[in-house]
Design a protein around this motif. Structure first.
Motif, PDB file in Angstrom:
ATOM      1  N   LEU A  10       0.849  -1.185   0.000  1.00  0.00           N
ATOM      2  CA  LEU A  10       0.000   0.000   0.000  1.00  0.00           C
ATOM      3  C   LEU A  10       0.891   1.243   0.000  1.00  0.00           C
ATOM      4  O   LEU A  10       1.725   1.405   0.890  1.00  0.00           O
ATOM      5  CB  LEU A  10      -0.900  -0.041   1.242  1.00  0.00           C
ATOM      6  CG  LEU A  10      -1.947   1.046   1.375  1.00  0.00           C
ATOM      7  CD1 LEU A  10      -3.039   0.863   0.332  1.00  0.00           C
ATOM      8  CD2 LEU A  10      -2.558   0.997   2.769  1.00  0.00           C
ATOM      9  N   PRO A  11       0.731   2.136  -0.993  1.00  0.00           N
ATOM     10  CA  PRO A  11       1.638   3.294  -1.080  1.00  0.00           C
ATOM     11  C   PRO A  11       1.253   4.466  -0.184  1.00  0.00           C
ATOM     12  O   PRO A  11       2.059   5.378   0.020  1.00  0.00           O
ATOM     13  CB  PRO A  11       1.514   3.698  -2.560  1.00  0.00           C
ATOM     14  CG  PRO A  11       0.118   3.299  -2.938  1.00  0.00           C
ATOM     15  CD  PRO A  11      -0.169   2.039  -2.146  1.00  0.00           C
ATOM     16  N   ASP A  12       0.044   4.445   0.364  1.00  0.00           N
ATOM     17  CA  ASP A  12      -0.468   5.600   1.107  1.00  0.00           C
ATOM     18  C   ASP A  12       0.278   5.819   2.428  1.00  0.00           C
ATOM     19  O   ASP A  12       0.705   4.864   3.084  1.00  0.00           O
ATOM     20  CB  ASP A  12      -1.944   5.388   1.432  1.00  0.00           C
ATOM     21  CG  ASP A  12      -2.785   5.186   0.191  1.00  0.00           C
ATOM     22  OD1 ASP A  12      -3.459   6.126  -0.215  1.00  0.00           O
ATOM     23  OD2 ASP A  12      -2.755   4.077  -0.372  1.00  0.00           O
ATOM     24  N   GLU A  71      -0.621  -5.179   0.961  1.00  0.00           N
ATOM     25  CA  GLU A  71      -1.205  -4.606  -0.243  1.00  0.00           C
ATOM     26  C   GLU A  71      -2.321  -3.623   0.071  1.00  0.00           C
ATOM     27  O   GLU A  71      -2.541  -2.657  -0.658  1.00  0.00           O
ATOM     28  CB  GLU A  71      -1.761  -5.711  -1.137  1.00  0.00           C
ATOM     29  CG  GLU A  71      -0.688  -6.590  -1.742  1.00  0.00           C
ATOM     30  CD  GLU A  71      -1.289  -7.681  -2.600  1.00  0.00           C
ATOM     31  OE1 GLU A  71      -2.147  -7.365  -3.451  1.00  0.00           O
ATOM     32  OE2 GLU A  71      -0.914  -8.847  -2.415  1.00  0.00           O
ATOM     33  N   TYR A  72      -3.073  -3.904   1.145  1.00  0.00           N
ATOM     34  CA  TYR A  72      -4.245  -3.101   1.464  1.00  0.00           C
ATOM     35  C   TYR A  72      -4.277  -2.646   2.919  1.00  0.00           C
ATOM     36  O   TYR A  72      -5.304  -2.178   3.385  1.00  0.00           O
ATOM     37  CB  TYR A  72      -5.528  -3.899   1.185  1.00  0.00           C
ATOM     38  CG  TYR A  72      -5.665  -4.369  -0.240  1.00  0.00           C
ATOM     39  CD1 TYR A  72      -6.091  -3.499  -1.236  1.00  0.00           C
ATOM     40  CD2 TYR A  72      -5.360  -5.675  -0.585  1.00  0.00           C
ATOM     41  CE1 TYR A  72      -6.225  -3.923  -2.541  1.00  0.00           C
ATOM     42  CE2 TYR A  72      -5.486  -6.111  -1.894  1.00  0.00           C
ATOM     43  CZ  TYR A  72      -5.916  -5.230  -2.868  1.00  0.00           C
ATOM     44  OH  TYR A  72      -6.038  -5.656  -4.171  1.00  0.00           O
ATOM     45  N   ALA A  87     -12.624  -6.444   1.256  1.00  0.00           N
ATOM     46  CA  ALA A  87     -12.492  -7.860   1.633  1.00  0.00           C
ATOM     47  C   ALA A  87     -11.997  -7.987   3.070  1.00  0.00           C
ATOM     48  O   ALA A  87     -12.527  -8.777   3.859  1.00  0.00           O
ATOM     49  CB  ALA A  87     -11.548  -8.589   0.679  1.00  0.00           C
ATOM     50  N   ASP A  88     -10.990  -7.193   3.427  1.00  0.00           N
ATOM     51  CA  ASP A  88     -10.475  -7.213   4.801  1.00  0.00           C
ATOM     52  C   ASP A  88     -11.541  -6.751   5.784  1.00  0.00           C
ATOM     53  O   ASP A  88     -11.713  -7.340   6.855  1.00  0.00           O
ATOM     54  CB  ASP A  88      -9.249  -6.307   4.939  1.00  0.00           C
ATOM     55  CG  ASP A  88      -8.024  -6.854   4.240  1.00  0.00           C
ATOM     56  OD1 ASP A  88      -8.001  -8.055   3.920  1.00  0.00           O
ATOM     57  OD2 ASP A  88      -7.083  -6.068   4.008  1.00  0.00           O
ATOM     58  N   PRO A 107     -12.311   3.586   1.355  1.00  0.00           N
ATOM     59  CA  PRO A 107     -12.101   4.240   2.651  1.00  0.00           C
ATOM     60  C   PRO A 107     -11.134   3.443   3.520  1.00  0.00           C
ATOM     61  O   PRO A 107     -11.071   2.214   3.431  1.00  0.00           O
ATOM     62  CB  PRO A 107     -13.498   4.271   3.273  1.00  0.00           C
ATOM     63  CG  PRO A 107     -14.292   3.258   2.546  1.00  0.00           C
ATOM     64  CD  PRO A 107     -13.673   3.082   1.188  1.00  0.00           C
ATOM     65  N   PHE A 108     -10.388   4.164   4.343  1.00  0.00           N
ATOM     66  CA  PHE A 108      -9.548   3.532   5.354  1.00  0.00           C
ATOM     67  C   PHE A 108     -10.398   3.298   6.604  1.00  0.00           C
ATOM     68  O   PHE A 108     -11.060   4.218   7.087  1.00  0.00           O
ATOM     69  CB  PHE A 108      -8.384   4.447   5.757  1.00  0.00           C
ATOM     70  CG  PHE A 108      -7.187   4.380   4.863  1.00  0.00           C
ATOM     71  CD1 PHE A 108      -6.571   3.167   4.582  1.00  0.00           C
ATOM     72  CD2 PHE A 108      -6.654   5.541   4.327  1.00  0.00           C
ATOM     73  CE1 PHE A 108      -5.446   3.105   3.783  1.00  0.00           C
ATOM     74  CE2 PHE A 108      -5.519   5.480   3.517  1.00  0.00           C
ATOM     75  CZ  PHE A 108      -4.922   4.268   3.245  1.00  0.00           C
ATOM     76  N   HIS A 109     -10.354   2.084   7.124  1.00  0.00           N
ATOM     77  CA  HIS A 109     -11.011   1.758   8.390  1.00  0.00           C
ATOM     78  C   HIS A 109      -9.927   1.441   9.413  1.00  0.00           C
ATOM     79  O   HIS A 109      -8.919   0.806   9.081  1.00  0.00           O
ATOM     80  CB  HIS A 109     -11.925   0.541   8.237  1.00  0.00           C
ATOM     81  CG  HIS A 109     -13.164   0.840   7.465  1.00  0.00           C
ATOM     82  ND1 HIS A 109     -14.385   1.042   8.061  1.00  0.00           N
ATOM     83  CD2 HIS A 109     -13.369   0.982   6.127  1.00  0.00           C
ATOM     84  CE1 HIS A 109     -15.287   1.285   7.135  1.00  0.00           C
ATOM     85  NE2 HIS A 109     -14.704   1.261   5.951  1.00  0.00           N
ATOM     86  N   LEU A 110     -10.144   1.851  10.653  1.00  0.00           N
ATOM     87  CA  LEU A 110      -9.191   1.601  11.734  1.00  0.00           C
ATOM     88  C   LEU A 110      -9.725   0.509  12.656  1.00  0.00           C
ATOM     89  O   LEU A 110     -10.815   0.634  13.213  1.00  0.00           O
ATOM     90  CB  LEU A 110      -8.939   2.886  12.533  1.00  0.00           C
ATOM     91  CG  LEU A 110      -8.008   2.755  13.739  1.00  0.00           C
ATOM     92  CD1 LEU A 110      -6.628   2.232  13.328  1.00  0.00           C
ATOM     93  CD2 LEU A 110      -7.895   4.096  14.455  1.00  0.00           C
TER      94      LEU A 110
END
Length: 198
Positions: A18-20, A38-39, A59-60, A93-96
C-alpha cells in the motif's frame, strides 16, 4: 515446497505494498508502523498484545467486522472497529481496527509445517485449475477444503469456514503469502489476512 516468490510473481502479486501514508488519527499519533501489506498498514499499540490495523480493502473489512465472519482459534480477534479515518489512493475508505497482535511464522515450528502443507495443497489446486482465470483461487480453496492435507481438525474446520466466507462474499483467497498466515504467541496458526479483492 513451492517457491513462494515465483508463485506470487506468476499471480502478479509480488512486492505489492500500500503506497499511502498512515492516515492522521488521534489514536495513531506517534505510533510506529510495524508492517504493511497490499491493502493495510499495521501500527504498534500501547498494549503490546494488540495492534492497530488500517485497512482499505472491502475484503479485509468484511473478514474482520461482518457479523457472519469466520471465527475461532484460527482467525484473528478484533477488539474494536474505530470507523472510517480517511480514504486510500485506490478510492476505498480507510477503516481503523484494533486487533490482537500476531507474529510471523518461524521455520521448523508446527504452525510453519501446517502452513507449508496448506500452501502446497492450495498452490497445487491452483495449478490444476489455472484455466479458470479469476475463479481459480476460489475454486482451488474450495477443493482443498473438501480434501485438506494432513492438518489438525480445528484447522480443517477453519479452512472450510474460510472457503465458505470467500464464496459468500465473492472475495479472492490469498494463502500463498506467508504474511497472510501468522501465529499467536502460543503457536496457534491464524489466517491473519487471507483474502483480497481483484
Amino acid at each position: 515446497m513451492i517457491d513462494l516468490a515465483e508463485a506470487r510473481a506468476r499471480l502478479g502479486r509480488i512486492g505489492l505494498r500500500l503506497p499511502d501514508p498512515v492516515p492522521a488519527h488521534a489514536l495513531l499519533a506517534g505510533l510506529r508502523e510495524i508492517g504493511r501489506g497490499e491493502y493495510s498498514i499495521v501500527l504498534e499499540h500501547p498494549d503490546p498484545e494488540r495492534v492497530y490495523k488500517v485497512v482499505s480493502s472491502p475484503a479485509d473489512l468484511f473478514l474482520y467486522t461482518a457479523d457472519d465472519r469466520p471465527r475461532g482459534p484460527h482467525f484473528p480477534v478484533v477488539y474494536a472497529h474505530h470507523g472510517v479515518i480517511g480514504r486510500a489512493a485506490s478510492g476505498y475508505p480507510f477503516h481503523l481496527l484494533e486487533m490482537e497482535r500476531l507474529y510471523p511464522l518461524q521455520d521448523g515450528t508446527p504452525a510453519a509445517d501446517q502452513a507449508a502443507l496448506l500452501i502446497d495443497a492450495y498452490w497445487s489446486a491452483c495449478v490444476q485449475r489455472a484455466q479458470l482465470g479469476g475463479d481459480m483461487g476460489r475454486i482451488a480453496l474450495y477443493h482443498v477444503s473438501l480434501a485438506p492435507p494432513a492438518i489438525g481438525e480445528s484447522l480443517k474446520l477453519a479452512l472450510r469456514a474460510l472457503s465458505d466466507f470467500v464464496e459468500e462474499y465473492q472475495v479472492l483467497p490469498d494463502i500463498l503469502n506467508a504474511d497472510n498466515i501468522m501465529v499467536r504467541r502460543d503457536g496457534t496458526l491464524v489466517f491473519s489476512d487471507p483474502v483480497f479483492i481483484a
